[in-house]
Design a protein around this motif. Structure first.
Motif, PDB file in Angstrom:
ATOM      1  N   VAL A 116     -12.826 -27.890  15.709  1.00  0.00           N
ATOM      2  CA  VAL A 116     -13.454 -26.736  16.360  1.00  0.00           C
ATOM      3  C   VAL A 116     -14.486 -27.278  17.518  1.00  0.00           C
ATOM      4  O   VAL A 116     -14.940 -26.532  18.292  1.00  0.00           O
ATOM      5  N   LEU A 117     -14.899 -28.280  16.989  1.00  0.00           N
ATOM      6  CA  LEU A 117     -16.266 -28.854  17.960  1.00  0.00           C
ATOM      7  C   LEU A 117     -15.822 -29.281  19.249  1.00  0.00           C
ATOM      8  O   LEU A 117     -16.570 -29.727  20.235  1.00  0.00           O
ATOM      9  N   ALA A 118     -14.329 -29.240  19.360  1.00  0.00           N
ATOM     10  CA  ALA A 118     -13.964 -29.718  20.852  1.00  0.00           C
ATOM     11  C   ALA A 118     -13.711 -28.604  21.666  1.00  0.00           C
ATOM     12  O   ALA A 118     -13.771 -28.902  22.760  1.00  0.00           O
ATOM     13  N   ALA A 119     -14.101 -27.539  21.107  1.00  0.00           N
ATOM     14  CA  ALA A 119     -13.952 -26.462  22.143  1.00  0.00           C
ATOM     15  C   ALA A 119     -15.492 -26.353  23.104  1.00  0.00           C
ATOM     16  O   ALA A 119     -16.484 -26.908  22.574  1.00  0.00           O
ATOM     17  N   SER A 120     -15.059 -25.852  24.310  1.00  0.00           N
ATOM     18  CA  SER A 120     -16.524 -25.685  25.101  1.00  0.00           C
ATOM     19  C   SER A 120     -17.453 -24.572  24.207  1.00  0.00           C
ATOM     20  O   SER A 120     -17.084 -23.752  23.604  1.00  0.00           O
ATOM     21  N   LEU A 121     -18.592 -24.979  24.724  1.00  0.00           N
ATOM     22  CA  LEU A 121     -19.759 -23.966  24.389  1.00  0.00           C
ATOM     23  C   LEU A 121     -19.841 -22.832  25.196  1.00  0.00           C
ATOM     24  O   LEU A 121     -19.656 -22.889  26.430  1.00  0.00           O
ATOM     25  N   GLY A 122     -20.488 -21.820  24.812  1.00  0.00           N
ATOM     26  CA  GLY A 122     -20.599 -20.689  25.824  1.00  0.00           C
ATOM     27  C   GLY A 122     -20.678 -19.508  24.940  1.00  0.00           C
ATOM     28  O   GLY A 122     -20.858 -19.280  23.736  1.00  0.00           O
ATOM     29  N   ILE A 123     -20.705 -18.146  25.653  1.00  0.00           N
ATOM     30  CA  ILE A 123     -20.800 -16.928  25.039  1.00  0.00           C
ATOM     31  C   ILE A 123     -19.804 -16.170  24.737  1.00  0.00           C
ATOM     32  O   ILE A 123     -19.827 -15.261  23.927  1.00  0.00           O
ATOM     33  N   GLU A 124     -18.603 -16.531  24.759  1.00  0.00           N
ATOM     34  CA  GLU A 124     -17.320 -15.762  24.649  1.00  0.00           C
ATOM     35  C   GLU A 124     -16.557 -16.469  23.322  1.00  0.00           C
ATOM     36  O   GLU A 124     -15.915 -17.533  23.819  1.00  0.00           O
ATOM     37  N   ASN A 125     -16.359 -15.805  22.309  1.00  0.00           N
ATOM     38  CA  ASN A 125     -15.278 -16.133  21.214  1.00  0.00           C
ATOM     39  C   ASN A 125     -14.562 -15.141  20.554  1.00  0.00           C
ATOM     40  O   ASN A 125     -15.123 -14.172  20.159  1.00  0.00           O
ATOM     41  N   ALA A 126     -13.311 -15.052  20.615  1.00  0.00           N
ATOM     42  CA  ALA A 126     -12.236 -14.055  20.229  1.00  0.00           C
ATOM     43  C   ALA A 126     -11.122 -14.490  19.395  1.00  0.00           C
ATOM     44  O   ALA A 126     -10.656 -15.499  19.913  1.00  0.00           O
ATOM     45  N   PRO A 127     -10.748 -13.965  18.574  1.00  0.00           N
ATOM     46  CA  PRO A 127      -9.542 -14.425  17.753  1.00  0.00           C
ATOM     47  C   PRO A 127      -8.222 -13.594  18.315  1.00  0.00           C
ATOM     48  O   PRO A 127      -8.221 -12.343  18.903  1.00  0.00           O
ATOM     49  N   ALA A 128      -6.954 -14.599  18.383  1.00  0.00           N
ATOM     50  CA  ALA A 128      -5.798 -13.808  18.734  1.00  0.00           C
ATOM     51  C   ALA A 128      -4.900 -14.917  18.459  1.00  0.00           C
ATOM     52  O   ALA A 128      -4.946 -16.168  18.560  1.00  0.00           O
ATOM     53  N   ASP A 129      -3.537 -14.372  18.218  1.00  0.00           N
ATOM     54  CA  ASP A 129      -2.373 -15.319  17.642  1.00  0.00           C
ATOM     55  C   ASP A 129      -1.622 -15.432  19.154  1.00  0.00           C
ATOM     56  O   ASP A 129      -0.673 -14.517  19.445  1.00  0.00           O
ATOM     57  N   PHE A 130      -2.037 -16.274  19.821  1.00  0.00           N
ATOM     58  CA  PHE A 130      -1.286 -16.361  21.233  1.00  0.00           C
ATOM     59  C   PHE A 130       0.111 -16.966  20.996  1.00  0.00           C
ATOM     60  O   PHE A 130       0.983 -16.550  21.933  1.00  0.00           O
ATOM     61  N   ASP A 131       0.375 -17.805  20.319  1.00  0.00           N
ATOM     62  CA  ASP A 131       1.805 -18.311  20.110  1.00  0.00           C
ATOM     63  C   ASP A 131       2.576 -17.712  19.325  1.00  0.00           C
ATOM     64  O   ASP A 131       3.688 -18.064  19.002  1.00  0.00           O
ATOM     65  N   ASN A 132       2.137 -16.632  18.337  1.00  0.00           N
ATOM     66  CA  ASN A 132       3.042 -15.991  17.516  1.00  0.00           C
ATOM     67  C   ASN A 132       3.409 -16.687  16.465  1.00  0.00           C
ATOM     68  O   ASN A 132       4.462 -16.569  15.918  1.00  0.00           O
ATOM     69  N   ASP A 133       2.809 -17.740  16.015  1.00  0.00           N
ATOM     70  CA  ASP A 133       3.171 -18.841  14.883  1.00  0.00           C
ATOM     71  C   ASP A 133       2.697 -17.998  13.488  1.00  0.00           C
ATOM     72  O   ASP A 133       3.026 -18.714  12.619  1.00  0.00           O
ATOM     73  N   GLY A 134       1.834 -17.089  13.741  1.00  0.00           N
ATOM     74  CA  GLY A 134       1.557 -16.396  12.177  1.00  0.00           C
ATOM     75  C   GLY A 134       0.142 -16.839  11.881  1.00  0.00           C
ATOM     76  O   GLY A 134      -0.310 -16.423  10.686  1.00  0.00           O
ATOM     77  N   TYR A 135      -0.583 -17.691  12.589  1.00  0.00           N
ATOM     78  CA  TYR A 135      -1.888 -18.072  12.488  1.00  0.00           C
ATOM     79  C   TYR A 135      -2.639 -17.951  13.736  1.00  0.00           C
ATOM     80  O   TYR A 135      -2.304 -18.163  14.901  1.00  0.00           O
ATOM     81  N   VAL A 136      -3.888 -17.373  13.357  1.00  0.00           N
ATOM     82  CA  VAL A 136      -4.840 -16.773  14.700  1.00  0.00           C
ATOM     83  C   VAL A 136      -5.475 -17.968  15.147  1.00  0.00           C
ATOM     84  O   VAL A 136      -6.085 -18.851  14.558  1.00  0.00           O
ATOM     85  N   ASP A 137      -5.412 -17.906  16.424  1.00  0.00           N
ATOM     86  CA  ASP A 137      -6.083 -18.852  17.421  1.00  0.00           C
ATOM     87  C   ASP A 137      -7.277 -18.279  17.784  1.00  0.00           C
ATOM     88  O   ASP A 137      -7.874 -17.194  17.368  1.00  0.00           O
ATOM     89  N   ILE A 138      -8.348 -19.130  18.439  1.00  0.00           N
ATOM     90  CA  ILE A 138      -9.488 -18.571  19.160  1.00  0.00           C
ATOM     91  C   ILE A 138      -9.541 -19.040  20.511  1.00  0.00           C
ATOM     92  O   ILE A 138      -9.320 -20.144  20.900  1.00  0.00           O
ATOM     93  N   LEU A 139      -9.695 -18.097  21.331  1.00  0.00           N
ATOM     94  CA  LEU A 139     -10.138 -18.033  22.515  1.00  0.00           C
ATOM     95  C   LEU A 139     -11.634 -18.429  22.798  1.00  0.00           C
ATOM     96  O   LEU A 139     -12.627 -17.314  22.502  1.00  0.00           O
ATOM     97  N   SER A 140     -11.965 -19.451  23.101  1.00  0.00           N
ATOM     98  CA  SER A 140     -13.432 -19.902  23.284  1.00  0.00           C
ATOM     99  C   SER A 140     -13.853 -20.581  24.641  1.00  0.00           C
ATOM    100  O   SER A 140     -13.628 -21.679  24.978  1.00  0.00           O
ATOM    101  N   ASN A 141     -14.542 -19.550  25.354  1.00  0.00           N
ATOM    102  CA  ASN A 141     -15.197 -20.221  26.769  1.00  0.00           C
ATOM    103  C   ASN A 141     -14.109 -20.684  27.631  1.00  0.00           C
ATOM    104  O   ASN A 141     -14.425 -21.731  28.160  1.00  0.00           O
ATOM    105  N   GLY A 142     -12.987 -20.156  27.760  1.00  0.00           N
ATOM    106  CA  GLY A 142     -11.998 -20.910  28.583  1.00  0.00           C
ATOM    107  C   GLY A 142     -10.980 -21.975  27.863  1.00  0.00           C
ATOM    108  O   GLY A 142     -10.210 -22.767  28.766  1.00  0.00           O
ATOM    109  N   ASP A 143     -11.343 -21.979  26.773  1.00  0.00           N
ATOM    110  CA  ASP A 143     -10.443 -23.010  25.960  1.00  0.00           C
ATOM    111  C   ASP A 143      -9.680 -22.170  24.841  1.00  0.00           C
ATOM    112  O   ASP A 143     -10.218 -21.037  24.592  1.00  0.00           O
ATOM    113  N   ILE A 144      -8.523 -22.717  24.352  1.00  0.00           N
ATOM    114  CA  ILE A 144      -7.907 -22.043  23.253  1.00  0.00           C
ATOM    115  C   ILE A 144      -7.910 -23.209  22.203  1.00  0.00           C
ATOM    116  O   ILE A 144      -7.277 -24.024  22.325  1.00  0.00           O
ATOM    117  N   LEU A 145      -8.363 -22.796  20.885  1.00  0.00           N
ATOM    118  CA  LEU A 145      -8.335 -23.671  19.765  1.00  0.00           C
ATOM    119  C   LEU A 145      -7.002 -22.858  19.019  1.00  0.00           C
ATOM    120  O   LEU A 145      -6.941 -22.014  18.353  1.00  0.00           O
TER     121      LEU A 145
END
Length: 825
Positions: free
Chosen positions: A578-607
């Motif tokens: 997770v430390l590879a993601a950009s720092l900033g003010i916005e972090n939100a969860p979502a399963d973007f690839d529908n694989d059944g595991y929740v991802d994180i949209l973090s300041n213009g990166d997706i974990l």
């Protein structure tokens, strides 16, 4: 850190230099012949090039705490007498420099020249384009080379020639800005070319390694030179010759910003000036979990801020807001959108920091709450969803994140708003759609929720982290440092409407939870500069974990915490990715690839979640942080931000969407826990209004299920205490589930349960052959109103706080229940 709007005395400078300077030389910063002018906060001037001990750069950070909301500052050259250049026919002048510039709201960066004949500054070309995201030190950013329009001085009077000077002007236009950095400034003249410069440069068909560029000839020339460099390189001096105005660029590197420059070969008469266009090569997305396509959408609001249903059809709409208008692109079931501008009375407070959505008057149309400065505005939809009534309080609230949530669990949505500099505030619904303002402890929240006098509250998320069927709350704090306003707070709902701050170990001991200490690896009470957090069950073990995102490294890194299931957390940041993601003010969860595991949209990166509590960060060719929802009803989550919908290109994974319609609970079902069980395991979601820091994402509950081809069941635990169990639902479709429409399933393991003494005075004993540990004990009154929820640790339940009367005890686990009646003495 974002500024606190306290208005100090601005430093006003109007320095005028009469030193002579020659054309065709650099600014040679630091240079005492240059001067600063404008009205600005001098503490935010990071690099001052006008003094001997200054800098080679001109930099201003408009985002620091404590700054004025009005900042305009210019670096102004000394007078340059252009008479000599005019006399030798060097009448084309331009300025070059490198720059980094971020626009947050209305900020502008301009090159201007002084017209001595009119005694005014004149814009030298258009304002500069933004070329950077928010950053801490702009002079450490990625610079773009700027070359100005050619200024023709052949018509200047002698007064204009002799009094000429230029400046670089930053103006935040009274908005909450970010900043810029400029360096390598030079002014020069060129002989008039024998033919005009090319025009309409277009770069298209951009791939990871190639791009096509075409242009219009400046005149009758038939030869051109093309130069391709990195965007940060100096301007070219020569290029490749070509006889075609269509040119294929090859051998590029992926994910790289380039600049292509073209100049005309003027048929033996020299070259025209260079004309340039920047572009960025693409990313090889063949190995991506999912990719996105940018789709512009014509919005008219000042705040592109929500992707959420407004008209009650459960399709996510694109919502942009201005102070007197709500611009909605209503999603159509047949595909596409229908746009409508809904004029409102002018909002006292615009949603400059956040927006949340929920139907607080239960008329079937969602209302809005604007979080701004210095107060809170509600926009209440009428009974057809075609107009909104503005409701603003007189109370001072430096608003940050806002939420809709039923705080007192009476079936009606309340509103909660983070306060930057004081204790948090909330608005309690009287059941008729009227909201009453509270700050600090009240009957509705006896000990308050976030009562630190100095505030520091930035983003709240309402979650059931301890799985006891009521909503708890986490507050992310912005300001770093070891103070109370800097300490993130986790508030546990004890099931009776009392919130306990679990950063304080005393709160745990008083409620028979294990102590977690303060600022240790099991605790979330960190002094990290945090703006928002992403809560989700990242490992699908049935409880909510959390990614706490740092906005800078000045007070610590981001943190990934695994929920242990007993009210404590374990720090699993190390090795998680997770430390590879950009720092900033916005972090939100979502399963973007529908694989059944929740991802994180973090300041213009997706974990992207790897399914084993590790994440792989994708920083290119993914959407910026924004509102998350399904903009085309295809079951894959998209993102809306700044006039663009970033459409998910989908994959072969399966999915299900669930819309919760409350009856006893609030009509949106906000605060409900939704679970699905598939042959391979369980997934959970909480229905939330307001995640991340600024944006409002969908209220629809979305699950990806990967290659699973069936779902065993859906279980919904409503805020009212009602449990709905739906067996074998269809996949790759949307289910609208009305509270109480599905029968509960009897827990066969508890058929022998008995409770005593009955009548009871203080403590109920629960007798059964089954294990009741971790089962949820919910008490209802005779009217079916839920009074409390408790996760059992023993075979006893304290009911001493109940008034005399008849009650029902329900024991529940995994969607299966058993109910028994008891009498309280």
């Amino acid at each position: 850190m974002k500024k606190i709007l306290i208005l100090p005395l601005s430093l006003c400078l109007a320095l005028i230099s009469v030193e002579a300077q020659e054309l065709n030389q650099s600014a040679d910063w630091p240079n005492e012949d240059w001067s600063l002018s404008g009205t600005y906060d001098s503490d935010h001037l990071e690099e001052n090039p006008t003094i001997a001990s200054g800098s080679t750069s001109f930099s201003f950070d408009d985002n620091l705490a404590g700054g004025s909301s009005i900042n305009n500052v210019a670096a102004e050259s000394p007078i340059i007498d252009l008479s000599a250049a005019y006399n030798v026919n060097e009448t084309d002048i331009n300025v070059t420099f490198n720059y980094v510039f971020n626009i947050y709201q209305n900020e502008s960066l301009n090159l201007q020249y002084w017209d001595e004949s009119t005694s005014e500054w004149v814009n030298w070309g258009s304002p500069l384009d933004e070329n950077s995201g928010a950053t801490v030190n702009f002079c450490n950013g990625s610079f773009t080379a700027f070359i100005s329009d050619v200024l023709d001085i052949s018509g200047f009077t002698s007064t204009q020639l002799q009094g000429f000077k230029y400046r670089i002007l930053y103006n935040d236009n009274s908005s909450y800005g970010w900043g810029f950095c400029v360096n390598s400034v030079a002014i020069s003249s060129t002989e008039p070319p024998a033919c005009p410069s090319v025009s309409n440069i277009s770069v298209n068909n951009i791939t990871t390694t190639t791009a096509d560029v075409n242009w219009n000839a400046g005149s009758t020339e038939t030869l051109w030179e093309v130069a391709v460099d990195l965007a940060t390189d100096p301007m070219p001096t020569t290029g490749d010759s070509t006889a075609s105005s269509v040119y294929v660029i090859t051998n590029l590197s992926p994910e790289t910003e380039y600049r292509v420059c073209i100049r005309a070969n003027c048929n033996g008469g020299g070259f025209s000036a260079w004309e340039c266009q920047t572009f960025t090569t693409g990313v090889d997305t063949s190995g991506y979990p999912v990719s996105f396509t940018t789709n512009p959408i014509n919005t008219t609001g000042s705040y592109d801020i929500a992707l959420v249903d407004l008209n009650g059809d459960f399709l996510d709409d694109v919502v942009s807001v201005s102070s007197d208008n709500i611009n909605v692109h209503y999603q159509l079931s047949s595909g596409g959108f229908s746009m409508s501008n809904i004029t409102t009375t002018t909002a006292d407070f615009a949603p400059s920091w956040s927006l949340a959505v929920g139907d607080f008057d239960r008329n079937g149309y969602n209302d809005l709450v604007y979080g701004g400065y210095p107060g809170v505005t509600f926009m209440k939809a009428n009974n057809t969803g075609t107009a909104y009534t503005e409701i603003s309080g007189s109370e001072y609230v430096f608003s940050q994140r806002s939420n809709f949530i039923d705080i007192n669990n009476d079936g009606h949505l309340d509103a909660f708003v983070c306060h930057d500099v004081e204790p948090n505030v909330y608005y309690i619904n009287d059941g008729s759609g009227n909201l009453t303002f509270y700050q600090g402890p009240s009957v509705e929240a006896p000990n308050g929720i976030g009562t630190v006098p100095g505030g520091g509250n930035y983003a709240t998320v309402w979650i059931d982290f301890d799985n006891d069927r009521d909503m708890d709350m986490f507050i992310a704090k912005c300001r770093g440092g070891s103070t109370s306003i800097s300490t993130n707070e986790l508030w546990r709902n004890d099931g009776n409407g009392v919130f306990i701050n679990v950063a304080d170990s005393n709160g745990w001991y008083n409620t028979n939870y294990p102590g977690v200490g303060h600022n240790n690896s099991s605790n979330l009470g960190d002094n990290v500069q945090t703006w928002s957090s992403a809560w989700a069950d990242f490992d699908n073990d049935g409880d909510m974990d959390v990614y706490v995102g740092a906005s800078s490294t000045s007070n610590g890194d981001s943190k990934l915490m695994r929920n242990n299931g007993d009210g404590t957390f374990t720090d699993v940041t190390s090795g998680s990715g997770v430390l590879a993601a950009s720092l900033g003010i916005e972090n939100a969860p979502a399963d973007f690839d529908n694989d059944g595991y929740v991802d994180i949209l973090s300041n213009g990166d997706i974990l992207f979640n790897n399914g084993d509590f590790t994440f792989t960060n994708y920083a290119s060719n993914v959407p910026p942080s924004g509102a998350i929802g399904d903009a085309n009803n295809d079951g894959f989550l998209d993102v809306f931000r700044n006039g663009n919908i970033y459409v998910n290109n989908t994959n072969t994974n399966n999915w299900i969407k669930i819309n919760t319609v409350g009856t006893d609970s609030n009509i949106n079902g906000i605060g409900a826990r939704v679970e699905i069980q598939t042959p391979s395991g369980k997934q959970i979601r909480d229905v939330r209004s307001g995640e991340g820091f600024e944006f409002m994402s969908t209220l629809n509950t979305h699950f990806g299920i990967g290659s699973e081809t069936s779902i065993d069941n859906i279980t919904i635990y409503w805020p009212s205490g009602i449990v709905d169990y739906i067996a074998n639902p269809a996949i790759n479709t949307t289910h609208n589930i009305v509270e109480g429409s599905a029968l509960s399933v009897i827990d066969e393991t508890l058929t022998d349960v008995s409770i005593y003494p009955n009548p009871v005075e203080d403590v109920l004993q629960i007798k059964t052959s089954a294990d009741v540990t971790n089962k949820i004990a919910t008490v209802f009154d005779v009217n079916g109103k839920r009074l409390s929820s408790t996760k059992l640790k023993t075979n006893t339940l304290d009911v001493s706080n109940l008034a005399s009367g008849i009650y029902f005890l329900r024991l529940e686990s995994e969607g299966k229940t058993i109910k028994r009646k008891f009498i309280k003495k």
